[in-house]
Design a protein around this motif. Structure first.
Motif, PDB file in Angstrom:
ATOM      1  N   GLU A   1     -11.813  -7.623   2.616  1.00 15.19           N
ATOM      2  CA  GLU A   1     -12.125  -7.151   1.258  1.00 15.19           C
ATOM      3  C   GLU A   1     -13.533  -6.595   1.207  1.00 15.19           C
ATOM      4  O   GLU A   1     -14.389  -6.965   2.004  1.00 15.19           O
ATOM      5  CB  GLU A   1     -11.934  -8.269   0.234  1.00 15.19           C
ATOM      6  CG  GLU A   1     -12.941  -9.401   0.299  1.00 15.19           C
ATOM      7  CD  GLU A   1     -14.166  -9.155  -0.571  1.00 15.19           C
ATOM      8  OE1 GLU A   1     -14.067  -8.381  -1.540  1.00 15.19           O
ATOM      9  OE2 GLU A   1     -15.223  -9.730  -0.266  1.00 15.19           O
TER      10      GLU A   1
ATOM     11  N   SER B   1     -16.518  -5.812  -1.701  1.00 11.01           N
ATOM     12  CA  SER B   1     -17.128  -5.802  -3.036  1.00 11.01           C
ATOM     13  C   SER B   1     -16.151  -6.123  -4.152  1.00 11.01           C
ATOM     14  O   SER B   1     -16.314  -5.664  -5.288  1.00 11.01           O
ATOM     15  CB  SER B   1     -17.782  -4.436  -3.310  1.00 11.01           C
ATOM     16  OG  SER B   1     -18.709  -4.107  -2.308  1.00 11.01           O
ATOM     17  N   ARG B   2     -15.107  -6.869  -3.852  1.00  6.88           N
ATOM     18  CA  ARG B   2     -14.094  -7.252  -4.846  1.00  6.88           C
ATOM     19  C   ARG B   2     -13.435  -6.046  -5.514  1.00  6.88           C
ATOM     20  O   ARG B   2     -12.863  -6.163  -6.598  1.00  6.88           O
ATOM     21  CB  ARG B   2     -14.688  -8.175  -5.911  1.00  6.88           C
ATOM     22  CG  ARG B   2     -15.183  -9.510  -5.368  1.00  6.88           C
ATOM     23  CD  ARG B   2     -15.585 -10.452  -6.484  1.00  6.88           C
ATOM     24  NE  ARG B   2     -16.024 -11.727  -5.955  1.00  6.88           N
ATOM     25  CZ  ARG B   2     -15.225 -12.734  -5.629  1.00  6.88           C
ATOM     26  NH1 ARG B   2     -13.910 -12.588  -5.783  1.00  6.88           N
ATOM     27  NH2 ARG B   2     -15.701 -13.873  -5.154  1.00  6.88           N
ATOM     28  N   SER B   3     -13.532  -4.892  -4.891  1.00  4.29           N
ATOM     29  CA  SER B   3     -12.918  -3.687  -5.455  1.00  4.29           C
ATOM     30  C   SER B   3     -11.866  -3.086  -4.534  1.00  4.29           C
ATOM     31  O   SER B   3     -11.128  -2.183  -4.941  1.00  4.29           O
ATOM     32  CB  SER B   3     -13.987  -2.641  -5.751  1.00  4.29           C
ATOM     33  OG  SER B   3     -14.682  -2.279  -4.570  1.00  4.29           O
TER      34      SER B   3
ATOM     35  N   GLU C   1      -9.148  -4.280  -1.121  1.00  2.00           N
ATOM     36  CA  GLU C   1      -8.617  -5.256  -0.168  1.00  2.00           C
ATOM     37  C   GLU C   1      -7.643  -4.577   0.776  1.00  2.00           C
ATOM     38  O   GLU C   1      -6.985  -3.596   0.414  1.00  2.00           O
ATOM     39  CB  GLU C   1      -7.883  -6.391  -0.891  1.00  2.00           C
ATOM     40  CG  GLU C   1      -8.760  -7.326  -1.686  1.00  2.00           C
ATOM     41  CD  GLU C   1      -7.974  -8.428  -2.367  1.00  2.00           C
ATOM     42  OE1 GLU C   1      -8.583  -9.260  -3.057  1.00  2.00           O
ATOM     43  OE2 GLU C   1      -6.720  -8.462  -2.214  1.00  2.00           O
TER      44      GLU C   1
ATOM     45  N   GLU D   1     -15.267 -16.747   0.787  1.00  2.00           N
ATOM     46  CA  GLU D   1     -14.619 -16.267  -0.421  1.00  2.00           C
ATOM     47  C   GLU D   1     -13.172 -15.876  -0.129  1.00  2.00           C
ATOM     48  O   GLU D   1     -12.826 -15.479   0.979  1.00  2.00           O
ATOM     49  CB  GLU D   1     -15.370 -15.050  -0.979  1.00  2.00           C
ATOM     50  CG  GLU D   1     -16.786 -15.355  -1.436  1.00  2.00           C
ATOM     51  CD  GLU D   1     -17.467 -14.126  -2.003  1.00  2.00           C
ATOM     52  OE1 GLU D   1     -16.858 -13.039  -1.942  1.00  2.00           O
ATOM     53  OE2 GLU D   1     -18.594 -14.260  -2.503  1.00  2.00           O
TER      54      GLU D   1
ATOM     55  N   SER E   1      -7.927 -11.696  -3.918  1.00  2.00           N
ATOM     56  CA  SER E   1      -8.182 -11.932  -5.339  1.00  2.00           C
ATOM     57  C   SER E   1      -7.709 -10.796  -6.236  1.00  2.00           C
ATOM     58  O   SER E   1      -7.697 -10.928  -7.456  1.00  2.00           O
ATOM     59  CB  SER E   1      -9.684 -12.162  -5.570  1.00  2.00           C
ATOM     60  OG  SER E   1     -10.438 -11.042  -5.123  1.00  2.00           O
ATOM     61  N   ILE E   2      -7.344  -9.644  -5.676  1.00  2.00           N
ATOM     62  CA  ILE E   2      -6.852  -8.521  -6.469  1.00  2.00           C
ATOM     63  C   ILE E   2      -5.338  -8.630  -6.569  1.00  2.00           C
ATOM     64  O   ILE E   2      -4.628  -8.516  -5.566  1.00  2.00           O
ATOM     65  CB  ILE E   2      -7.251  -7.175  -5.839  1.00  2.00           C
ATOM     66  CG1 ILE E   2      -8.770  -7.071  -5.707  1.00  2.00           C
ATOM     67  CG2 ILE E   2      -6.726  -6.014  -6.673  1.00  2.00           C
ATOM     68  CD1 ILE E   2      -9.238  -5.793  -5.028  1.00  2.00           C
TER      69      ILE E   2
END
Length: 388
Positions: free
Chosen positions: A51, A53-55, A57, A212, A216-217
Protein backbone atom coordinates in the motif's frame (compact mmCIF):
# COMPACT_ATOMS: atom_id res chain seq x y z
CA UNK A 1 18.84 -15.80 15.04
CA UNK A 2 17.24 -19.23 14.64
CA UNK A 3 17.64 -21.47 17.69
CA UNK A 4 18.30 -25.22 17.73
CA UNK A 5 14.65 -25.91 18.65
CA UNK A 6 13.44 -23.82 15.73
CA UNK A 7 15.75 -25.70 13.35
CA UNK A 8 14.31 -29.08 14.39
CA UNK A 9 10.68 -27.89 14.43
CA UNK A 10 8.70 -28.28 11.20
CA UNK A 11 8.41 -24.91 9.38
CA UNK A 12 5.11 -23.08 9.06
CA UNK A 13 5.65 -22.82 5.30
CA UNK A 14 7.58 -25.23 3.12
CA UNK A 15 7.01 -24.82 -0.63
CA UNK A 16 8.85 -25.53 -3.89
CA UNK A 17 8.15 -23.95 -7.29
CA UNK A 18 9.59 -24.14 -10.80
CA UNK A 19 7.58 -21.09 -11.99
CA UNK A 20 10.25 -18.82 -10.59
CA UNK A 21 10.33 -16.20 -13.34
CA UNK A 22 6.53 -16.03 -13.40
CA UNK A 23 6.38 -15.40 -9.64
CA UNK A 24 9.07 -12.75 -10.09
CA UNK A 25 6.95 -10.89 -12.65
CA UNK A 26 3.88 -10.95 -10.37
CA UNK A 27 5.82 -9.64 -7.38
CA UNK A 28 7.52 -6.99 -9.50
CA UNK A 29 4.12 -5.72 -10.65
CA UNK A 30 3.07 -5.23 -7.00
CA UNK A 31 6.39 -3.69 -5.91
CA UNK A 32 5.64 -0.54 -7.94
CA UNK A 33 3.23 0.46 -5.15
CA UNK A 34 5.54 0.10 -2.15
CA UNK A 35 8.93 -1.30 -1.11
CA UNK A 36 7.34 -3.11 1.87
CA UNK A 37 4.80 -5.91 1.77
CA UNK A 38 2.43 -7.89 3.91
CA UNK A 39 2.39 -11.64 3.24
CA UNK A 40 -0.53 -13.78 4.42
CA UNK A 41 0.11 -17.52 4.28
CA UNK A 42 -2.80 -19.94 4.19
CA UNK A 43 -3.37 -23.49 3.02
CA UNK A 44 -4.44 -22.11 -0.38
CA UNK A 45 -1.30 -20.09 -1.06
CA UNK A 46 0.33 -16.73 -0.36
CA UNK A 47 -1.37 -13.34 -0.55
CA UNK A 48 1.11 -10.48 -1.05
CA UNK A 49 -0.14 -6.93 -0.36
CA UNK A 50 1.41 -3.47 -0.66
CA UNK A 51 0.00 0.00 0.00
CA UNK A 52 1.01 3.60 -0.60
CA UNK A 53 -0.14 6.55 1.53
CA UNK A 54 -3.51 4.89 2.22
CA UNK A 55 -4.58 5.92 -1.29
CA UNK A 56 -3.43 2.92 -3.32
CA UNK A 57 -3.24 -0.81 -2.61
CA UNK A 58 -2.05 -3.80 -4.63
CA UNK A 59 -2.72 -7.46 -3.88
CA UNK A 60 -1.59 -10.62 -5.66
CA UNK A 61 -2.46 -14.19 -4.73
CA UNK A 62 0.12 -16.90 -5.40
CA UNK A 63 -2.07 -19.97 -5.53
CA UNK A 64 -0.61 -23.25 -4.35
CA UNK A 65 -1.09 -24.56 -7.91
CA UNK A 66 2.01 -22.50 -8.81
CA UNK A 67 4.06 -24.76 -6.54
CA UNK A 68 5.09 -28.36 -7.16
CA UNK A 69 4.80 -28.88 -3.40
CA UNK A 70 3.13 -26.64 -0.83
CA UNK A 71 2.92 -27.39 2.90
CA UNK A 72 1.38 -25.00 5.43
CA UNK A 73 1.49 -25.92 9.12
CA UNK A 74 -0.27 -23.25 11.21
CA UNK A 75 0.66 -23.76 14.86
CA UNK A 76 -1.95 -23.93 17.61
CA UNK A 77 -1.59 -20.24 18.44
CA UNK A 78 -2.41 -19.25 14.86
CA UNK A 79 -5.32 -21.71 14.67
CA UNK A 80 -6.99 -20.49 17.88
CA UNK A 81 -6.48 -16.77 17.32
CA UNK A 82 -7.57 -16.55 13.68
CA UNK A 83 -11.35 -16.35 13.26
CA UNK A 84 -11.50 -14.53 9.93
CA UNK A 85 -12.34 -16.39 6.74
CA UNK A 86 -9.84 -16.71 3.97
CA UNK A 87 -9.94 -14.03 1.30
CA UNK A 88 -11.92 -14.76 -1.87
CA UNK A 89 -10.04 -14.96 -5.11
CA UNK A 90 -11.37 -15.16 -8.64
CA UNK A 91 -11.02 -18.25 -10.74
CA UNK A 92 -12.10 -19.58 -14.12
CA UNK A 93 -14.89 -22.12 -14.48
CA UNK A 94 -14.70 -25.22 -16.67
CA UNK A 95 -16.41 -23.46 -19.59
CA UNK A 96 -13.94 -20.57 -19.46
CA UNK A 97 -16.23 -17.95 -17.86
CA UNK A 98 -14.82 -15.61 -15.24
CA UNK A 99 -16.56 -16.18 -11.93
CA UNK A 100 -16.15 -15.45 -8.24
CA UNK A 101 -15.07 -18.16 -5.80
CA UNK A 102 -14.28 -18.52 -2.14
CA UNK A 103 -11.35 -20.43 -0.72
CA UNK A 104 -11.90 -24.15 -0.57
CA UNK A 105 -14.04 -25.50 2.25
CA UNK A 106 -11.24 -27.54 3.76
CA UNK A 107 -9.16 -24.35 4.12
CA UNK A 108 -11.80 -22.40 6.03
CA UNK A 109 -10.78 -23.95 9.33
CA UNK A 110 -7.08 -23.23 8.88
CA UNK A 111 -5.34 -20.20 10.34
CA UNK A 112 -3.62 -17.41 8.47
CA UNK A 113 0.01 -16.58 9.24
CA UNK A 114 0.87 -12.91 8.62
CA UNK A 115 4.32 -11.39 8.25
CA UNK A 116 5.91 -8.23 6.84
CA UNK A 117 9.15 -7.87 4.90
CA UNK A 118 11.02 -5.80 2.32
CA UNK A 119 9.30 -6.41 -1.01
CA UNK A 120 12.00 -4.60 -2.99
CA UNK A 121 14.69 -6.94 -1.59
CA UNK A 122 12.50 -9.96 -2.33
CA UNK A 123 11.99 -8.86 -5.95
CA UNK A 124 15.71 -8.15 -6.36
CA UNK A 125 16.61 -11.69 -5.30
CA UNK A 126 14.07 -13.19 -7.69
CA UNK A 127 15.46 -11.03 -10.48
CA UNK A 128 19.08 -11.95 -9.79
CA UNK A 129 18.69 -15.67 -9.13
CA UNK A 130 15.36 -16.65 -10.64
CA UNK A 131 14.54 -14.59 -13.75
CA UNK A 132 15.52 -15.47 -17.31
CA UNK A 133 18.50 -13.26 -18.09
CA UNK A 134 18.01 -13.61 -21.84
CA UNK A 135 14.43 -12.36 -21.73
CA UNK A 136 15.38 -9.58 -19.31
CA UNK A 137 18.04 -8.39 -21.76
CA UNK A 138 15.50 -8.40 -24.57
CA UNK A 139 13.11 -6.33 -22.47
CA UNK A 140 15.81 -3.79 -21.64
CA UNK A 141 16.91 -3.59 -25.26
CA UNK A 142 13.50 -2.72 -26.67
CA UNK A 143 13.08 0.74 -28.13
CA UNK A 144 11.44 3.25 -25.84
CA UNK A 145 8.75 5.69 -26.76
CA UNK A 146 10.09 9.27 -26.84
CA UNK A 147 9.74 10.85 -23.41
CA UNK A 148 8.89 7.55 -21.71
CA UNK A 149 12.03 7.45 -19.58
CA UNK A 150 10.89 10.37 -17.40
CA UNK A 151 7.61 9.93 -15.58
CA UNK A 152 5.49 12.29 -13.51
CA UNK A 153 6.54 10.42 -10.39
CA UNK A 154 10.13 9.33 -9.85
CA UNK A 155 9.23 5.86 -8.59
CA UNK A 156 7.13 4.96 -11.63
CA UNK A 157 9.25 3.26 -14.28
CA UNK A 158 9.29 3.27 -18.08
CA UNK A 159 6.15 2.80 -20.14
CA UNK A 160 7.91 1.06 -23.02
CA UNK A 161 5.74 -1.45 -24.88
CA UNK A 162 6.07 -5.19 -24.41
CA UNK A 163 5.01 -8.21 -26.44
CA UNK A 164 1.30 -9.00 -26.64
CA UNK A 165 1.66 -11.83 -24.14
CA UNK A 166 4.96 -11.48 -22.23
CA UNK A 167 3.89 -13.96 -19.56
CA UNK A 168 4.49 -16.90 -21.86
CA UNK A 169 8.22 -16.13 -21.93
CA UNK A 170 8.43 -16.41 -18.15
CA UNK A 171 6.33 -19.45 -17.31
CA UNK A 172 8.30 -22.45 -16.10
CA UNK A 173 11.82 -21.08 -15.68
CA UNK A 174 14.75 -23.47 -15.40
CA UNK A 175 15.51 -22.54 -11.78
CA UNK A 176 13.89 -24.20 -8.79
CA UNK A 177 12.97 -22.07 -5.79
CA UNK A 178 12.15 -23.19 -2.28
CA UNK A 179 10.25 -20.92 0.13
CA UNK A 180 10.46 -21.54 3.86
CA UNK A 181 9.21 -19.74 6.97
CA UNK A 182 9.45 -21.11 10.50
CA UNK A 183 7.22 -18.62 12.31
CA UNK A 184 7.30 -15.36 14.24
CA UNK A 185 10.81 -14.01 14.80
CA UNK A 186 12.33 -16.16 12.06
CA UNK A 187 13.51 -14.98 8.64
CA UNK A 188 11.63 -15.66 5.41
CA UNK A 189 13.95 -17.90 3.37
CA UNK A 190 14.37 -18.34 -0.39
CA UNK A 191 16.59 -21.10 -1.76
CA UNK A 192 17.39 -21.13 -5.49
CA UNK A 193 18.59 -24.47 -6.84
CA UNK A 194 20.53 -24.49 -10.12
CA UNK A 195 21.95 -27.98 -10.37
CA UNK A 196 25.08 -28.15 -8.25
CA UNK A 197 24.69 -24.57 -7.00
CA UNK A 198 22.21 -23.53 -4.29
CA UNK A 199 21.78 -19.90 -3.20
CA UNK A 200 20.05 -19.09 0.09
CA UNK A 201 18.53 -15.65 0.77
CA UNK A 202 17.14 -14.71 4.20
CA UNK A 203 14.83 -11.74 4.78
CA UNK A 204 14.15 -10.08 8.11
CA UNK A 205 10.44 -10.29 9.02
CA UNK A 206 8.29 -8.09 11.23
CA UNK A 207 5.27 -8.96 13.38
CA UNK A 208 1.90 -7.48 12.48
CA UNK A 209 1.50 -5.76 15.87
CA UNK A 210 4.09 -3.18 14.82
CA UNK A 211 2.86 -2.76 11.25
CA UNK A 212 -0.10 -1.11 9.54
CA UNK A 213 -2.87 -3.02 7.80
CA UNK A 214 -2.35 -3.08 4.03
CA UNK A 215 -5.98 -3.98 3.25
CA UNK A 216 -7.79 -0.90 4.51
CA UNK A 217 -9.37 0.27 1.22
CA UNK A 218 -12.72 -1.49 0.89
CA UNK A 219 -14.95 -1.47 -2.19
CA UNK A 220 -18.68 -1.28 -1.40
CA UNK A 221 -19.89 -4.10 -3.64
CA UNK A 222 -23.52 -3.36 -2.75
CA UNK A 223 -23.16 0.23 -4.00
CA UNK A 224 -21.42 -0.13 -7.36
CA UNK A 225 -21.82 2.66 -9.92
CA UNK A 226 -19.87 1.04 -12.72
CA UNK A 227 -18.54 -2.35 -13.69
CA UNK A 228 -16.46 -2.86 -16.84
CA UNK A 229 -14.57 -5.82 -18.28
CA UNK A 230 -12.23 -5.31 -21.25
CA UNK A 231 -9.05 -6.65 -22.80
CA UNK A 232 -5.98 -5.45 -20.96
CA UNK A 233 -4.30 -4.21 -24.13
CA UNK A 234 -7.05 -1.59 -24.58
CA UNK A 235 -6.35 -0.08 -21.17
CA UNK A 236 -2.60 -0.14 -21.87
CA UNK A 237 -3.16 1.77 -25.13
CA UNK A 238 -5.32 4.30 -23.31
CA UNK A 239 -2.67 4.98 -20.65
CA UNK A 240 -0.04 5.45 -23.32
CA UNK A 241 -2.10 8.14 -25.05
CA UNK A 242 -3.22 9.81 -21.82
CA UNK A 243 0.34 10.07 -20.56
CA UNK A 244 1.23 12.37 -23.46
CA UNK A 245 -0.74 15.24 -21.87
CA UNK A 246 1.60 15.45 -18.87
CA UNK A 247 -1.35 15.57 -16.48
CA UNK A 248 -1.13 14.79 -12.77
CA UNK A 249 -4.78 13.76 -12.60
CA UNK A 250 -7.14 11.55 -14.55
CA UNK A 251 -10.95 11.70 -14.71
CA UNK A 252 -12.81 8.43 -15.26
CA UNK A 253 -16.40 8.81 -16.45
CA UNK A 254 -19.15 6.33 -17.23
CA UNK A 255 -22.51 7.26 -18.72
CA UNK A 256 -25.57 5.10 -19.43
CA UNK A 257 -26.77 7.32 -22.30
CA UNK A 258 -24.83 7.35 -24.50
CA UNK A 259 -23.36 4.26 -22.92
CA UNK A 260 -19.58 4.26 -22.65
CA UNK A 261 -16.44 4.72 -20.59
CA UNK A 262 -14.21 7.80 -20.96
CA UNK A 263 -10.75 8.70 -19.58
CA UNK A 264 -9.73 12.37 -19.54
CA UNK A 265 -6.47 14.14 -18.72
CA UNK A 266 -5.43 17.79 -18.96
CA UNK A 267 -1.88 19.02 -18.49
CA UNK A 268 0.78 21.45 -19.66
CA UNK A 269 1.11 19.62 -22.95
CA UNK A 270 -2.63 19.68 -23.71
CA UNK A 271 -5.69 17.56 -23.02
CA UNK A 272 -6.50 13.99 -24.02
CA UNK A 273 -9.86 12.23 -24.06
CA UNK A 274 -9.94 8.48 -24.62
CA UNK A 275 -13.40 6.93 -25.07
CA UNK A 276 -14.53 3.30 -25.05
CA UNK A 277 -17.95 2.77 -26.67
CA UNK A 278 -20.37 0.16 -25.40
CA UNK A 279 -19.42 -2.46 -27.95
CA UNK A 280 -19.00 -6.14 -27.11
CA UNK A 281 -15.82 -6.15 -29.17
CA UNK A 282 -14.38 -3.42 -26.90
CA UNK A 283 -16.18 -3.63 -23.56
CA UNK A 284 -17.12 -7.23 -22.85
CA UNK A 285 -19.22 -6.05 -19.91
CA UNK A 286 -20.53 -2.57 -19.18
CA UNK A 287 -22.91 -1.80 -16.31
CA UNK A 288 -23.66 1.79 -15.29
CA UNK A 289 -27.10 2.89 -13.98
CA UNK A 290 -26.35 6.64 -13.81
CA UNK A 291 -23.62 9.10 -14.73
CA UNK A 292 -20.45 8.40 -12.75
CA UNK A 293 -17.33 10.60 -12.64
CA UNK A 294 -14.30 10.43 -10.34
CA UNK A 295 -10.83 11.99 -10.31
CA UNK A 296 -7.68 10.05 -9.37
CA UNK A 297 -3.96 10.74 -9.16
CA UNK A 298 -2.67 9.62 -12.56
CA UNK A 299 0.75 8.74 -11.14
CA UNK A 300 -0.90 6.18 -8.86
CA UNK A 301 -2.73 4.53 -11.75
CA UNK A 302 0.49 4.37 -13.76
CA UNK A 303 1.85 2.02 -11.12
CA UNK A 304 -0.37 -0.65 -12.70
CA UNK A 305 1.50 -0.61 -16.01
CA UNK A 306 3.57 -3.74 -15.30
CA UNK A 307 0.47 -5.63 -14.16
CA UNK A 308 -1.56 -4.54 -17.19
CA UNK A 309 1.19 -5.75 -19.53
CA UNK A 310 0.98 -9.21 -17.93
CA UNK A 311 -2.81 -9.40 -18.03
CA UNK A 312 -5.18 -10.71 -20.67
CA UNK A 313 -8.30 -9.06 -19.22
CA UNK A 314 -9.05 -6.40 -16.64
CA UNK A 315 -12.12 -5.65 -14.51
CA UNK A 316 -12.79 -2.05 -13.46
CA UNK A 317 -15.33 -1.34 -10.71
CA UNK A 318 -16.12 1.71 -8.60
CA UNK A 319 -18.66 2.40 -5.87
CA UNK A 320 -20.71 5.43 -4.86
CA UNK A 321 -17.81 6.75 -2.76
CA UNK A 322 -15.40 6.73 -5.70
CA UNK A 323 -13.33 3.78 -4.47
CA UNK A 324 -12.06 2.00 -7.58
CA UNK A 325 -10.87 -1.58 -8.01
CA UNK A 326 -8.95 -2.68 -11.11
CA UNK A 327 -8.28 -6.40 -11.27
CA UNK A 328 -5.81 -7.87 -13.77
CA UNK A 329 -6.23 -11.49 -14.85
CA UNK A 330 -2.90 -13.05 -15.89
CA UNK A 331 -2.84 -16.38 -17.71
CA UNK A 332 -0.30 -18.87 -16.40
CA UNK A 333 -1.07 -21.69 -18.81
CA UNK A 334 -2.79 -25.06 -18.44
CA UNK A 335 -6.04 -23.25 -17.62
CA UNK A 336 -4.54 -21.47 -14.59
CA UNK A 337 -4.78 -17.76 -13.82
CA UNK A 338 -3.34 -15.36 -11.29
CA UNK A 339 -5.02 -12.11 -10.27
CA UNK A 340 -3.48 -8.77 -9.34
CA UNK A 341 -5.92 -6.38 -7.71
CA UNK A 342 -5.36 -2.63 -7.35
CA UNK A 343 -7.57 -0.33 -5.29
CA UNK A 344 -7.56 3.46 -5.45
CA UNK A 345 -9.04 6.27 -3.38
CA UNK A 346 -10.38 9.22 -5.41
CA UNK A 347 -9.40 12.85 -5.04
CA UNK A 348 -12.22 14.63 -3.22
CA UNK A 349 -13.30 18.24 -3.74
CA UNK A 350 -16.40 20.38 -3.13
CA UNK A 351 -17.87 19.51 -6.51
CA UNK A 352 -17.47 15.81 -5.82
CA UNK A 353 -19.11 16.11 -2.41
CA UNK A 354 -22.17 17.87 -3.83
CA UNK A 355 -22.42 15.31 -6.63
CA UNK A 356 -22.10 12.49 -4.15
CA UNK A 357 -24.95 13.86 -2.05
CA UNK A 358 -27.15 14.03 -5.15
CA UNK A 359 -26.37 10.42 -5.96
CA UNK A 360 -27.70 9.36 -2.59
CA UNK A 361 -31.21 10.53 -3.48
CA UNK A 362 -34.13 8.10 -3.46
CA UNK A 363 -34.17 7.85 -7.27
CA UNK A 364 -30.54 6.81 -7.28
CA UNK A 365 -31.07 4.21 -4.61
CA UNK A 366 -33.79 2.63 -6.73
CA UNK A 367 -31.41 2.43 -9.68
CA UNK A 368 -28.69 1.01 -7.43
CA UNK A 369 -30.98 -1.80 -6.33
CA UNK A 370 -31.73 -2.51 -9.98
CA UNK A 371 -27.99 -2.64 -10.74
CA UNK A 372 -27.38 -4.96 -7.77
CA UNK A 373 -30.03 -7.32 -9.15
CA UNK A 374 -28.42 -7.18 -12.60
CA UNK A 375 -24.99 -7.97 -11.14
CA UNK A 376 -26.51 -10.89 -9.25
CA UNK A 377 -28.10 -12.27 -12.43
CA UNK A 378 -24.82 -11.97 -14.35
CA UNK A 379 -22.63 -13.32 -11.55
CA UNK A 380 -21.65 -16.33 -13.61
CA UNK A 381 -20.30 -14.17 -16.44
CA UNK A 382 -18.26 -11.52 -14.66
CA UNK A 383 -15.08 -11.00 -12.77
CA UNK A 384 -15.78 -10.38 -9.08
CA UNK A 385 -12.89 -9.46 -6.83
CA UNK A 386 -12.43 -10.09 -3.12
CA UNK A 387 -12.81 -7.07 -0.88
CA UNK A 388 -11.03 -8.32 2.21
Amino acid sequence: MVTVDEETEAPVLDAVSTCVSYIYRLLKAVSTVSSRAQIQISSDGLRVSAENSRSCEAHVFLNKSLFSSFTFRPDNKIRSSTQQQLSQFSRTSEDGRLVNSSASDDAQDDGICTLYLSLSSLVDCFQIFGSDGTVEAQQRGKSRKPGSSTMLHADVTSIATDDANPMRSYVGGSSVCKLQYRGSGCPFVLMFDEGTLTTTCEFITYDEENEEDMSSINLATDALLQKVIMKAEYLDDAFRELYSSGSEFITIESTPNPAGLTFKTRGELGSVEYAFPKDRNVLETFLCPIDCSNVYAFGMLLRMRDAIKLASKISLRSDEYGIMSIQCMCDVGDGRQSFIDFKFVPIYDDEYESTNRALLSNSYREQRLKLAQTLSDLDGDEIDNNDN
